[in-house]
Design a protein around this motif. Structure first.
Motif, PDB file in Angstrom:
ATOM      1  N   ALA A 130      46.066 -10.313  69.618  1.00  0.00           N
ATOM      2  CA  ALA A 130      45.105  -9.301  69.193  1.00  0.00           C
ATOM      3  C   ALA A 130      45.808  -8.001  68.820  1.00  0.00           C
ATOM      4  CB  ALA A 130      44.075  -9.053  70.295  1.00  0.00           C
ATOM      5  N   GLY A 131      46.800  -7.604  69.602  1.00  0.00           N
ATOM      6  CA  GLY A 131      47.533  -6.375  69.296  1.00  0.00           C
ATOM      7  C   GLY A 131      48.307  -6.458  67.999  1.00  0.00           C
ATOM      8  N   ILE A 132      48.960  -7.594  67.779  1.00  0.00           N
ATOM      9  CA  ILE A 132      49.696  -7.788  66.532  1.00  0.00           C
ATOM     10  C   ILE A 132      48.731  -7.784  65.346  1.00  0.00           C
ATOM     11  CG2 ILE A 132      51.130  -9.379  65.202  1.00  0.00           C
ATOM     12  CD1 ILE A 132      52.210 -10.404  67.931  1.00  0.00           C
ATOM     13  N   ALA A 133      47.610  -8.483  65.493  1.00  0.00           N
ATOM     14  CA  ALA A 133      46.640  -8.568  64.404  1.00  0.00           C
ATOM     15  C   ALA A 133      46.122  -7.186  64.028  1.00  0.00           C
ATOM     16  CB  ALA A 133      45.483  -9.478  64.814  1.00  0.00           C
ATOM     17  N   SER A 134      45.810  -6.382  65.028  1.00  0.00           N
ATOM     18  CA  SER A 134      45.301  -5.041  64.760  1.00  0.00           C
ATOM     19  C   SER A 134      46.336  -4.181  64.046  1.00  0.00           C
ATOM     20  CB  SER A 134      44.882  -4.380  66.082  1.00  0.00           C
ATOM     21  OG  SER A 134      44.457  -3.057  65.875  1.00  0.00           O
ATOM     22  N   THR A 135      47.587  -4.287  64.490  1.00  0.00           N
ATOM     23  CA  THR A 135      48.658  -3.492  63.896  1.00  0.00           C
ATOM     24  C   THR A 135      48.928  -3.893  62.452  1.00  0.00           C
ATOM     25  OG1 THR A 135      49.696  -3.245  66.057  1.00  0.00           O
ATOM     26  CG2 THR A 135      51.091  -2.843  64.136  1.00  0.00           C
ATOM     27  N   ARG A 136      48.843  -5.190  62.176  1.00  0.00           N
ATOM     28  CA  ARG A 136      49.213  -5.693  60.848  1.00  0.00           C
ATOM     29  C   ARG A 136      48.027  -5.851  59.900  1.00  0.00           C
ATOM     30  NH1 ARG A 136      54.776  -7.221  61.792  1.00  0.00           N
ATOM     31  NH2 ARG A 136      54.884  -7.540  59.553  1.00  0.00           N
ATOM     32  N   GLY A 137      46.825  -5.548  60.367  1.00  0.00           N
ATOM     33  CA  GLY A 137      45.655  -5.712  59.512  1.00  0.00           C
ATOM     34  C   GLY A 137      45.347  -7.156  59.207  1.00  0.00           C
ATOM     35  N   LEU A 138      45.568  -8.034  60.184  1.00  0.00           N
ATOM     36  CA  LEU A 138      45.334  -9.465  60.028  1.00  0.00           C
ATOM     37  C   LEU A 138      44.297  -9.929  61.038  1.00  0.00           C
ATOM     38  CD1 LEU A 138      49.085 -10.538  59.799  1.00  0.00           C
ATOM     39  CD2 LEU A 138      47.476 -10.367  57.883  1.00  0.00           C
ATOM     40  N   THR A 139      43.827 -11.145  60.881  1.00  0.00           N
ATOM     41  CA  THR A 139      42.954 -11.733  61.890  1.00  0.00           C
ATOM     42  C   THR A 139      43.798 -12.383  62.983  1.00  0.00           C
ATOM     43  OG1 THR A 139      42.826 -13.912  60.860  1.00  0.00           O
ATOM     44  CG2 THR A 139      41.252 -12.233  60.096  1.00  0.00           C
ATOM     45  N   ALA A 140      43.178 -12.605  64.131  1.00  0.00           N
ATOM     46  CA  ALA A 140      43.872 -13.303  65.213  1.00  0.00           C
ATOM     47  C   ALA A 140      44.285 -14.702  64.773  1.00  0.00           C
ATOM     48  CB  ALA A 140      42.975 -13.370  66.445  1.00  0.00           C
ATOM     49  N   GLU A 141      43.439 -15.343  63.977  1.00  0.00           N
ATOM     50  CA  GLU A 141      43.772 -16.682  63.486  1.00  0.00           C
ATOM     51  C   GLU A 141      44.997 -16.644  62.576  1.00  0.00           C
ATOM     52  OE1 GLU A 141      40.784 -15.272  63.441  1.00  0.00           O
ATOM     53  OE2 GLU A 141      39.760 -16.499  64.968  1.00  0.00           O
ATOM     54  N   ASP A 142      45.099 -15.616  61.736  1.00  0.00           N
ATOM     55  CA  ASP A 142      46.268 -15.466  60.866  1.00  0.00           C
ATOM     56  C   ASP A 142      47.548 -15.338  61.696  1.00  0.00           C
ATOM     57  OD1 ASP A 142      44.737 -15.495  58.538  1.00  0.00           O
ATOM     58  OD2 ASP A 142      44.579 -13.303  58.453  1.00  0.00           O
ATOM     59  N   THR A 152      48.056 -16.169  64.905  1.00  0.00           N
ATOM     60  CA  THR A 152      48.336 -17.397  65.651  1.00  0.00           C
ATOM     61  C   THR A 152      49.004 -18.429  64.756  1.00  0.00           C
ATOM     62  OG1 THR A 152      46.484 -17.027  67.155  1.00  0.00           O
ATOM     63  CG2 THR A 152      47.307 -19.280  66.968  1.00  0.00           C
ATOM     64  N   SER A 153      48.494 -18.592  63.537  1.00  0.00           N
ATOM     65  CA  SER A 153      49.089 -19.554  62.603  1.00  0.00           C
ATOM     66  C   SER A 153      50.525 -19.159  62.268  1.00  0.00           C
ATOM     67  CB  SER A 153      48.252 -19.628  61.325  1.00  0.00           C
ATOM     68  OG  SER A 153      46.982 -20.169  61.598  1.00  0.00           O
ATOM     69  N   ALA A 154      50.768 -17.871  62.073  1.00  0.00           N
ATOM     70  CA  ALA A 154      52.120 -17.401  61.754  1.00  0.00           C
ATOM     71  C   ALA A 154      53.075 -17.667  62.915  1.00  0.00           C
ATOM     72  CB  ALA A 154      52.095 -15.916  61.412  1.00  0.00           C
ATOM     73  N   VAL A 155      52.628 -17.386  64.131  1.00  0.00           N
ATOM     74  CA  VAL A 155      53.478 -17.600  65.309  1.00  0.00           C
ATOM     75  C   VAL A 155      53.815 -19.078  65.470  1.00  0.00           C
ATOM     76  CG1 VAL A 155      53.510 -17.498  67.834  1.00  0.00           C
ATOM     77  CG2 VAL A 155      52.779 -15.502  66.512  1.00  0.00           C
ATOM     78  N   LEU A 156      52.849 -19.951  65.251  1.00  0.00           N
ATOM     79  CA  LEU A 156      53.117 -21.392  65.354  1.00  0.00           C
ATOM     80  C   LEU A 156      54.072 -21.854  64.255  1.00  0.00           C
ATOM     81  CD1 LEU A 156      49.565 -22.636  66.333  1.00  0.00           C
ATOM     82  CD2 LEU A 156      51.606 -22.679  67.778  1.00  0.00           C
ATOM     83  N   ARG A 157      53.930 -21.306  63.047  1.00  0.00           N
ATOM     84  CA  ARG A 157      54.901 -21.622  61.981  1.00  0.00           C
ATOM     85  C   ARG A 157      56.294 -21.156  62.370  1.00  0.00           C
ATOM     86  NH1 ARG A 157      50.832 -19.657  58.508  1.00  0.00           N
ATOM     87  NH2 ARG A 157      51.979 -17.693  58.270  1.00  0.00           N
ATOM     88  N   ASN A 158      56.366 -19.976  62.958  1.00  0.00           N
ATOM     89  CA  ASN A 158      57.664 -19.440  63.359  1.00  0.00           C
ATOM     90  C   ASN A 158      58.291 -20.293  64.453  1.00  0.00           C
ATOM     91  OD1 ASN A 158      57.079 -17.393  61.565  1.00  0.00           O
ATOM     92  ND2 ASN A 158      56.550 -15.892  63.138  1.00  0.00           N
ATOM     93  N   LEU A 159      57.476 -20.772  65.371  1.00  0.00           N
ATOM     94  CA  LEU A 159      57.991 -21.663  66.413  1.00  0.00           C
ATOM     95  C   LEU A 159      58.578 -22.917  65.792  1.00  0.00           C
ATOM     96  CD1 LEU A 159      58.273 -22.470  69.432  1.00  0.00           C
ATOM     97  CD2 LEU A 159      56.007 -23.546  69.210  1.00  0.00           C
ATOM     98  N   ARG A 160      57.861 -23.516  64.857  1.00  0.00           N
ATOM     99  CA  ARG A 160      58.385 -24.714  64.201  1.00  0.00           C
ATOM    100  C   ARG A 160      59.710 -24.420  63.505  1.00  0.00           C
ATOM    101  NH1 ARG A 160      52.977 -25.356  62.568  1.00  0.00           N
ATOM    102  NH2 ARG A 160      53.471 -24.741  60.419  1.00  0.00           N
ATOM    103  N   ALA A 161      59.778 -23.292  62.799  1.00  0.00           N
ATOM    104  CA  ALA A 161      61.012 -22.937  62.093  1.00  0.00           C
ATOM    105  C   ALA A 161      62.160 -22.755  63.070  1.00  0.00           C
ATOM    106  CB  ALA A 161      60.794 -21.670  61.272  1.00  0.00           C
ATOM    107  N   LEU A 162      61.882 -22.104  64.203  1.00  0.00           N
ATOM    108  CA  LEU A 162      62.918 -21.887  65.216  1.00  0.00           C
ATOM    109  C   LEU A 162      63.418 -23.208  65.775  1.00  0.00           C
ATOM    110  CD1 LEU A 162      64.485 -19.940  67.129  1.00  0.00           C
ATOM    111  CD2 LEU A 162      62.504 -20.091  68.661  1.00  0.00           C
ATOM    112  N   LEU A 163      62.504 -24.100  66.119  1.00  0.00           N
ATOM    113  CA  LEU A 163      62.891 -25.368  66.725  1.00  0.00           C
ATOM    114  C   LEU A 163      63.593 -26.291  65.741  1.00  0.00           C
ATOM    115  CD1 LEU A 163      59.794 -26.190  68.964  1.00  0.00           C
ATOM    116  CD2 LEU A 163      61.886 -24.971  69.567  1.00  0.00           C
ATOM    117  N   GLN A 164      63.269 -26.151  64.472  1.00  0.00           N
ATOM    118  CA  GLN A 164      63.857 -27.021  63.461  1.00  0.00           C
ATOM    119  C   GLN A 164      65.146 -26.451  62.871  1.00  0.00           C
ATOM    120  OE1 GLN A 164      60.612 -27.488  60.710  1.00  0.00           O
ATOM    121  NE2 GLN A 164      59.497 -28.895  62.031  1.00  0.00           N
ATOM    122  N   ALA A 165      65.572 -25.306  63.375  1.00  0.00           N
ATOM    123  CA  ALA A 165      66.714 -24.621  62.775  1.00  0.00           C
ATOM    124  C   ALA A 165      68.007 -25.413  62.897  1.00  0.00           C
ATOM    125  CB  ALA A 165      66.890 -23.239  63.396  1.00  0.00           C
TER     126      ALA A 165
END
Length: 271
Positions: free
Chosen positions: A225-237, A239-252
């Motif tokens: 919620a804090g990140i979403a408010s700061t970046r002008g995004l929705t919580a769903e946006d 959450t999706s970004a964080v999960l994409r980042n996790l995949r990228a990190l694990l697949q590195a």
């Protein structure tokens, strides 16, 4: 990522073994489907943590030697090295130059250098790194001792400057963000500068609180919620970004699926 075998969120830095009922805390994280990295502060804690999480789908454990404990625990570095081959995750490690721990700073640097060198030799490790009042030195040591193609760094509860954040990004680092970081003007200003494709979420529970109780993995919703408010995004946006980042990190690094299967004992929840 909507099926029952996929994570709903990410807590990439917490201390489940410091909750009153360690096993129950793991069970709650599993039930919430939060991809959780529970760190250890001493290698002597590794064996029990590893045993309790072997069958987990969403909870992983990291092998640590906390900089705040180095003054008393430096001799456990040999034990840390012995266990390193059993895990892909390392943490909590790093440096702390705060007033309470500065007297051990030379020893902290010895330990952290050894950690980085052993991880570079092994390859494929993901480290969650503490950097209180020591970001420049941490980044110097990462650059000198852990090439980006030999491991990945997640800077936990990052409190450096904007220029240090840019340097960390250039070195390939990720940043794990907790709700406390969104509750100050300085934290919000820094958060606005961090690249969205390098953000993960964390709680650092039980060292942070939500509604007067220790934060648990499902409480990453507050950081989202804090990140979403700061970046002008929705919580769903977010959450999706964080999960994409996790995949990228694990697949590195190549072989990540094998490592997840071997350490977790369950099918990896991340494609």
């Amino acid at each position: 990522m909507s099926n029952a075998h996929s994570p709903r969120g990410v807590d990439f830095h917490c201390h489940l073994d410091l909750f009153p009922d360690h096993a129950a805390a793991i069970e709650r994280a599993e039930a919430a489907r939060i991809y959780t990295l529970t760190v250890t502060t001493t290698p002597k804690a590794w064996a029990r943590n590893h045993a309790l999480t072997r069958g987990c789908r969403f909870v992983r454990v990291a092998l640590g030697l906390h900089p705040q404990l180095v003054a008393e625990r430096e001799a456990e570095l040999a034990l840390w090295e012995r266990y390193l081959g059993e895990t892909r995750y390392v943490g909590e490690v790093g440096l702390d130059a705060g007033p309470r721990f500065y007297r051990s700073f030379d020893a902290q640097q010895r330990v952290f250098r050894a950690v980085l060198e052993r991880c570079a030799e092994a390859g494929g490790k993901i480290l969650t790194v503490h950097s209180v009042r020591s970001v420049k030195i941490v980044l110097d040591m990462l650059e000198a001792h852990l090439p980006a193609d030999r491991g990945r760094i997640v800077l936990h509860w990052f409190t450096g400057s904007r220029s240090e954040a840019r340097r960390a990004t250039e070195l390939g680092c990720y940043f794990s963000v907790n709700a406390e970081m969104t509750r100050s003007e300085r934290g919000l200003a820094l958060l606005a500068e961090l690249p969205l494709d390098r953000l993960l979420t964390e709680t650092d529970g039980p060292f942070t609180q939500v509604a007067g109780r220790p934060a648990e993995p499902h409480d990453v919703a507050a950081a989202i919620a804090g990140i979403a408010s700061t970046r002008g995004l929705t919580a769903e946006d977010v959450t999706s970004a964080v999960l994409r980042n996790l995949r990228a990190l694990l697949q590195a690094n190549r072989g990540y699926r094998h490592m997840l299967l071997r350490e977790g004992g369950a099918q990896s929840p991340v494609p």
